[in-house]
Design a protein around this motif. Structure first.
Motif, mmCIF file in Angstrom:
data_model
loop_
_atom_site.group_PDB
_atom_site.id
_atom_site.type_symbol
_atom_site.label_atom_id
_atom_site.label_comp_id
_atom_site.label_asym_id
_atom_site.label_seq_id
_atom_site.Cartn_x
_atom_site.Cartn_y
_atom_site.Cartn_z
ATOM 1 N N PHE A 1 93.610 29.292 0.533
ATOM 2 C CA PHE A 1 93.055 29.319 2.049
ATOM 3 C C PHE A 1 92.631 30.098 3.122
ATOM 4 C CE2 PHE A 1 94.161 29.516 7.076
ATOM 5 C CZ PHE A 1 94.014 28.307 7.049
ATOM 6 N N TRP A 2 92.848 31.425 2.679
ATOM 7 C CA TRP A 2 92.037 32.498 3.437
ATOM 8 C C TRP A 2 90.570 32.613 2.265
ATOM 9 C CZ3 TRP A 2 93.233 33.483 8.512
ATOM 10 C CH2 TRP A 2 93.875 33.029 8.686
ATOM 11 N N ASN A 3 90.370 32.516 0.735
ATOM 12 C CA ASN A 3 89.640 33.073 0.179
ATOM 13 C C ASN A 3 88.716 31.847 -0.666
ATOM 14 O OD1 ASN A 3 90.193 36.007 0.183
ATOM 15 N ND2 ASN A 3 91.752 35.579 -0.049
ATOM 16 N N ALA A 4 89.105 30.692 -0.307
ATOM 17 C CA ALA A 4 88.371 30.095 -0.965
ATOM 18 C C ALA A 4 87.132 30.316 -0.982
ATOM 19 C CB ALA A 4 89.165 27.984 -1.092
ATOM 20 N N ASP A 5 86.184 29.846 0.084
ATOM 21 C CA ASP A 5 84.801 30.210 0.370
ATOM 22 C C ASP A 5 84.327 30.779 -0.385
ATOM 23 O OD1 ASP A 5 86.172 31.610 2.453
ATOM 24 O OD2 ASP A 5 84.960 31.626 3.800
ATOM 25 N N LYS A 6 84.484 32.215 -0.331
ATOM 26 C CA LYS A 6 84.652 33.157 -0.748
ATOM 27 C C LYS A 6 84.663 32.754 -2.558
ATOM 28 C CE LYS A 6 86.300 36.338 2.302
ATOM 29 N NZ LYS A 6 87.068 35.899 2.862
#
Length: 301
Positions: free
Chosen positions: A45-50
């Motif tokens: 949720f917090w790091n998928a984009d990275k």
């Protein structure tokens, strides 16, 4: 994508983790898999984009390093009433683009060097407006979460193939089934209507539906040739792109390109876009910065 659909997707993926964990380690394995899955869901949720951007070796650009590309996205974001997303460049000859991020305030858009060099400026505007429509529609969170979690399940399934012990036969069979089943969940969870919605939203933001239609035709023609190394490593990543690469139509998360173009032609008629689909003009300036600069994805630190 609504909250309920996201919850159902994550529950299904968690169930797959637990089933594989139970097969490999019994009840304790299932509990451990549940804990790992819960942690992965929170982390994603917090790091998928990275994760997705790193998967593509994407390099962030700005108004100084690439003014034409950055300025184009900036203008579109303003038209769409969106916060300015982070802008990334991917050194890949195949033309494609995607958006990522958990919400419009934490969004990023990325385009390949192939897309910026092959398409006209109007066509690039159409493509990037489509990606910003995904951001506006809040599709990006589920897209990135699906890609990363489904990829992790596939890797876990491959690990199960090498499991040794009294349940090795069952584990091997389950491992063979889990990877394609995970891919099916990806395809089922990502509604094809989402792409039609982003096409319409992109046409409204850019004001050039026929430019987007022209871009889709060109990208699809190249996508049929395959050659995307990211998809070769992780097929779940295909659903991120504006046009998936090397994926059979029956397994695609995207509608048929011909249907998308027809819908855009109808939108053009409603909007009074009289370009006739013959989109010309200059391509976006894609001159790369020298080796060692922040723009070059192969820079040497």
């Amino acid at each position: 994508m609504n909250f309920m659909k996201t919850t159902m997707l994550l529950a299904a993926l968690t169930a797959l983790f637990m089933a594989l964990g139970f097969t490999l380690g019994g009840p304790r394995g299932a509990v451990l898999a549940l804990i790992v899955a819960a942690g992965m869901n929170l982390f994603t949720f917090w790091n998928a984009d990275k994760i997705v951007l790193k998967m593509h070796n994407a390099v962030e650009v700005d108004a100084q390093s690439h003014p034409d590309y950055y300025g184009l996205v900036q203008n579109l974001a303003q038209r769409g009433g969106l916060p300015m997303p982070k802008v990334y460049l991917i050194d890949m000859p195949q033309p494609n683009a995607f958006a990522t991020g958990r919400d419009p305030e934490h969004a990023a858009v990325a385009a390949t060097t192939g897309l910026l060099s092959m398409l006209s400026r109007d066509e690039v505007e159409g493509v990037m407006a489509h990606e910003l429509a995904h951001v506006k529609n809040r599709d990006t969170l589920i897209m990135t979460m699906v890609a990363t979690i489904a990829g992790a399940i596939s890797m876990l399934a491959n690990f199960g193939m090498f499991f040794r012990g009294r349940n090795a036969g069952i584990a091997g069979l389950l491992a063979v089934l889990v990877a394609p089943f995970a891919a099916m969940i990806v395809q089922m969870a990502i509604s094809r209507t989402r792409e039609f919605g982003a096409d319409r939203g992109g046409a409204e933001i850019s004001g050039k539906p026929l430019a987007l239609a022209s871009a889709l035709a060109k990208i699809t023609d190249k996508a049929k040739q395959g050659g995307n190394p990211v998809i070769a490593r992780n097929p779940a990543a295909a659903q991120l792109y504006i046009v998936p690469s090397g994926i059979k139509a029956m397994f695609s998360t995207h509608p048929d390109t011909g249907d998308r173009i027809a819908a855009l032609q109808d939108i053009a008629a409603q909007m009074g876009d009289g370009t006739g689909g013959a989109i010309g003009g200059e391509t976006v300036n894609m001159e790369r910065a020298p080796r060692g600069s922040a723009l070059n994805p192969h820079r040497r630190d």
